[in-house]
Design an enzyme around this catalytic site. Structure first.
Site, PDB file in Angstrom:
ATOM      1  CE  LYS A 192       0.069  -0.112  -2.685  1.00 33.22           C
ATOM      2  NZ  LYS A 192      -0.006  -1.513  -3.120  1.00 33.22           N
ATOM      3  CB  ALA A 236      -8.539  -3.337  -7.696  1.00 31.77           C
ATOM      4  CG  MET A 284      -1.308  -6.335  -4.912  1.00 35.47           C
ATOM      5  SD  MET A 284      -1.875  -4.689  -4.472  1.00 35.47           S
ATOM      6  CE  MET A 284      -3.633  -4.839  -4.765  1.00 35.47           C
ATOM      7  CG  HIS A 331      -1.864  -0.821  -8.494  1.00 34.48           C
ATOM      8  ND1 HIS A 331      -1.670  -1.928  -7.711  1.00 34.48           N
ATOM      9  CD2 HIS A 331      -3.110  -0.958  -9.007  1.00 34.48           C
ATOM     10  CE1 HIS A 331      -2.754  -2.690  -7.741  1.00 34.48           C
ATOM     11  NE2 HIS A 331      -3.640  -2.118  -8.526  1.00 34.48           N
ATOM     12  CG  ASP A 350       1.069 -11.125  -1.685  1.00 33.23           C
ATOM     13  OD1 ASP A 350      -0.038 -10.776  -2.118  1.00 33.23           O
ATOM     14  OD2 ASP A 350       1.887 -10.318  -1.207  1.00 33.23           O
ATOM     15  CB  ALA A 395      -0.612  -5.812   1.863  1.00 34.65           C
ATOM     16  NE  ARG A 408       7.767  -5.377  -4.089  1.00 35.12           N
ATOM     17  CZ  ARG A 408       6.913  -5.384  -3.061  1.00 35.12           C
ATOM     18  NH1 ARG A 408       5.636  -5.139  -3.244  1.00 35.12           N
ATOM     19  NH2 ARG A 408       7.357  -5.625  -1.843  1.00 35.12           N
ATOM     20  CG  ASP A 453       4.626  -7.713  -0.040  1.00 34.47           C
ATOM     21  OD1 ASP A 453       4.819  -6.505  -0.231  1.00 34.47           O
ATOM     22  OD2 ASP A 453       3.508  -8.251  -0.148  1.00 34.47           O
TER      23      ASP A 453
END
Length: 280
Positions: free
Chosen positions: A63, A55, A59, A66, A197, A24, A171, A22
């Site tokens: 986006k 927010a 994750m 999200h 992460d 970030a 994902r 990944d």
């Protein structure tokens, strides 16, 4: 003949062939600050107040998904109804996304600093003949800004798949991880490692049939910047890391480590398990 094929399979299965990272919170942007803050800022332009903790919740998703997930949260949807006197629609998701994108593009390069050890880990993997792939929930337009900045600091994977460029979606589906397999010419997903992460990122790797490694301290689950870590109560940090490790493990991570700097030992451990005939 069958025995010969089994012998060949054993010979080929004792070496990790590729690692898919990944971005970030994994390779760059310790604690994954860039996307979380921009979500807060983008919603605020519509008069909707969300916290950094909210927010961070979805994750790892693309986006647009999200934003969809955040809007479906009861407290956020209640604000939307109070503000606009109606429930949100797909058009509203599009509107927030269109507001989010330029803000993210403008800021992402500021969060391109490699997490300590990341560049050295990529170099070590390549020295061992292991291919380096990557994928992200970031759209391609954002990655087009991030990637040159990261490359100038030693991070240049062999493959990068963006969260918005596969028709099948992102994902927690396996699609971005498997797109790396195709692009890198990997012969066996069981010899791949997915490093992430986030919970959706770990689920992605598991659904793709790969070994999975979760990152606790540097990522979204703990959510503390390097500056915040310096002043945080050690007991609170420990508790956050433990919670993050539990969530990542429960999502299917075979291993959980604090940061990418700890990853080389995991590669050795997985190769030892492959040599014993184990699979993910």
């Amino acid at each position: 003949m069958t025995q010969n094929f089994k012998a060949l399979d054993t010979l080929m299965s004792d070496k990790v062939e590729a690692v898919i990272f990944d971005w970030a919170g994994t390779l760059v942007d310790f604690s994954s600050l860039a996307p979380t803050q921009i979500f807060v800022d983008a919603f605020a332009t519509f008069g909707i107040q969300i916290s950094l903790e909210q927010a961070r919740g979805p994750m790892g998703l693309s986006k647009r998904d999200h934003i969809r997930t955040l809007l479906a949260t009861e407290s956020i949807q209640d604000q939307w109804v109070a503000q606009f006197e109606r429930a949100s629609t797909d058009a509203d998701i599009d509107a927030i996304y269109e507001r989010f994108m330029p803000m993210q593009i403008e800021k992402v390069a500021e969060y391109s600093a490699p997490i300590e050890g990341a560049a050295a880990v990529l170099e070590q993997l390549r020295a061992k003949g292991i291919k380096v792939g990557s994928c992200s929930g970031y759209p391609r337009q954002v990655l087009d800004v991030l990637l040159p900045a990261a490359a100038s600091q030693g991070l240049a994977p062999d493959c990068v798949i963006a969260g918005d460029e596969l028709p099948a979606g992102g994902r927690p589906g396996p699609f971005m991880a498997l797109a790396n397999v195709l692009a890198l010419g990997v012969g066996d997903v069981r010899r791949c490692i997915k490093v992430d992460d986030t919970v959706p990122g770990i689920e992605e790797g598991r659904r793709a049939g790969m070994w999975t490694v979760g990152l606790s301290l540097s990522g979204n689950e703990v959510g503390l910047s390097l500056a915040e870590l310096k002043t945080a109560d050690p007991a609170e940090v420990k508790a956050r890391v433990e919670r993050a490790s539990e969530r990542l493990s429960q999502s299917g991570a075979h291993y959980v480590i604090e940061t990418i700097a700890d990853f080389p030992a995991i590669v050795q451990a997985i190769q030892a398990r492959l040599a014993q005939g184990e699979t993910p």
